[in-house]
Structures are given as structure tokens and as C-alpha cells.
Write a protein that holds these residues in place. Structure first.
Motif, short mmCIF file in Angstrom:
data_model
loop_
_atom_site.label_atom_id
_atom_site.label_comp_id
_atom_site.label_asym_id
_atom_site.label_seq_id
_atom_site.Cartn_x
_atom_site.Cartn_y
_atom_site.Cartn_z
N ASP A 73 0.88 -1.16 0.00
CA ASP A 73 0.00 0.00 0.00
C ASP A 73 0.92 1.21 0.00
N ASN A 74 1.19 1.72 -1.18
CA ASN A 74 2.14 2.83 -1.28
C ASN A 74 1.61 4.09 -0.59
N ALA A 75 0.32 4.26 -0.55
CA ALA A 75 -0.25 5.42 0.14
C ALA A 75 0.07 5.36 1.63
N GLU A 76 0.14 4.14 2.17
CA GLU A 76 0.48 3.95 3.58
C GLU A 76 1.97 3.73 3.78
N ASN A 77 2.72 3.67 2.67
CA ASN A 77 4.16 3.43 2.74
C ASN A 77 4.48 2.13 3.48
N THR A 78 3.65 1.14 3.22
CA THR A 78 3.73 -0.11 3.98
C THR A 78 3.57 -1.31 3.05
N VAL A 79 4.31 -2.36 3.36
CA VAL A 79 4.13 -3.65 2.71
C VAL A 79 3.66 -4.64 3.76
N TYR A 80 2.72 -5.47 3.39
CA TYR A 80 2.14 -6.44 4.31
C TYR A 80 2.49 -7.86 3.89
N LEU A 81 2.53 -8.73 4.87
CA LEU A 81 2.65 -10.16 4.63
C LEU A 81 1.54 -10.85 5.41
N GLN A 82 0.51 -11.27 4.69
CA GLN A 82 -0.59 -12.00 5.30
C GLN A 82 -0.21 -13.47 5.37
N MET A 83 -0.21 -14.01 6.57
CA MET A 83 0.21 -15.40 6.76
C MET A 83 -0.96 -16.20 7.30
N ASN A 84 -1.42 -17.15 6.52
CA ASN A 84 -2.53 -18.01 6.92
C ASN A 84 -2.05 -19.46 7.06
N SER A 85 -2.88 -20.26 7.70
CA SER A 85 -2.57 -21.69 7.88
C SER A 85 -1.16 -21.88 8.42
N LEU A 86 -0.84 -21.14 9.44
CA LEU A 86 0.52 -21.16 9.98
C LEU A 86 0.86 -22.52 10.57
N LYS A 87 2.12 -22.87 10.43
CA LYS A 87 2.63 -24.15 10.91
C LYS A 87 3.77 -23.89 11.91
N PRO A 88 4.04 -24.85 12.77
CA PRO A 88 5.15 -24.65 13.72
C PRO A 88 6.47 -24.34 13.02
N GLU A 89 6.67 -24.88 11.83
CA GLU A 89 7.92 -24.61 11.11
C GLU A 89 8.00 -23.19 10.56
N ASP A 90 6.94 -22.43 10.67
CA ASP A 90 6.99 -21.01 10.30
C ASP A 90 7.55 -20.15 11.42
N THR A 91 7.79 -20.74 12.57
CA THR A 91 8.33 -19.99 13.70
C THR A 91 9.71 -19.45 13.36
N ALA A 92 9.87 -18.14 13.51
CA ALA A 92 11.13 -17.47 13.15
C ALA A 92 11.00 -16.00 13.45
N VAL A 93 12.11 -15.30 13.36
CA VAL A 93 12.08 -13.83 13.32
C VAL A 93 11.97 -13.44 11.85
N TYR A 94 11.01 -12.60 11.56
CA TYR A 94 10.75 -12.17 10.19
C TYR A 94 11.28 -10.75 9.99
#
Length: 127
Positions: A73-94
Motif C-alpha cells: 500500500d504505497n499510500a500507507e508506505n507499507t508492505v504487508y505479509l498476510q500469513m494463513n494456515s501457519l505451521k510450527p515450522e513457520d516460527t522465526a524472526v521475520y
């Protein structure tokens, strides 16, 4: 001061969702691709996703395809990462990082740059 700041991490149960944000301070994201990558304890950094600046092309690691969605969203100067169906192996620092122009392509495939990101945001997927 020019920097990106990640936010939105937390503790979530397997199957749950989170939305991470990458906000740019001191500059506009319009001309930058944004790459998300993650680092889990004892594991190598892994590129997660990237979005071009020019045409909003998006790229994903095989491990997150179909579950994660990157958007900007360039108007908000922000990029998003929508994460669904999360799994334990997604655990990390992003982390998010900027790339002037578009995401890096090598051999016809997205190749993460692992640039300088912010402080990162912790995502923990656990029951």
C-alpha cells in the motif's frame, strides 16, 4: 532517519493467521521492491516473499506458497505479509528489506538478496 520497521508478530496456534507489516520511515517505498525473509534458531536465513516496485509482481518460497500473501500500500508506505494456515515450522524472526527497483531474478527464479532489514518481528506458532 531512513529505516524499515517490522511489526505484527506474535504467538499463534497452528492453523492460525497473522499479518506482518513493513513500514518505511524517512523515504518512500514507491521505487523499492520489498523482500521478507526469516531466521529461525539454528537454521539458515530463508527468503519468504518479495514484491516488485514496478508492476507488483510477487514471488514466494515453495514452503509458503498458497498460505502467505504479500501486498503493498504505497499510500500507507507499507508492505504487508498476510500469513494463513501457519505451521510450527513457520516460527522465526521475520525481517523485511528494501531492494531498489525489482526483486532479484537469477536463472529465471526469484533469488533472495537478504538485504539490511529492521529489528525483525518474532512469529511463534505453537499450541
Amino acid at each position: 532517519q531512513v529505516q524499515v520497521v517490522e511489526a505484527g508478530g506474535g504467538l499463534v496456534q497452528p492453523g492460525g493467521s497473522l499479518r506482518l507489516s513493513c513500514y518505511a520511515y524517512g523515504f518512500t517505498l514507491d521505487y523499492y521492491a520489498i523482500e521478507w525473509f526469516r531466521q529461525a534458531p539454528g537454521k539458515e536465513r530463508e527468503g519468504v516473499s518479495c514484491i516488485d516496485s514496478s508492476d507488483d509482481n510477487t514471488y514466494y518460497a515453495d514452503s509458503v506458497k498458497g498460505r502467505f500473501t504479500i501486498s503493498r500500500d504505497n499510500a500507507e508506505n507499507t508492505v504487508y505479509l498476510q500469513m494463513n494456515s501457519l505451521k510450527p515450522e513457520d516460527t522465526a524472526v521475520y525481517y523485511c528489506a528494501t531492494i531498489l527497483g525489482d526483486c532479484s531474478i537469477r536463472g529465471g527464479e526469484w533469488s533472495p538478496d537478504f538485504g539490511s532489514g529492521g529489528q525483525g518481528t518474532q512469529v511463534t506458532v505453537s499450541s
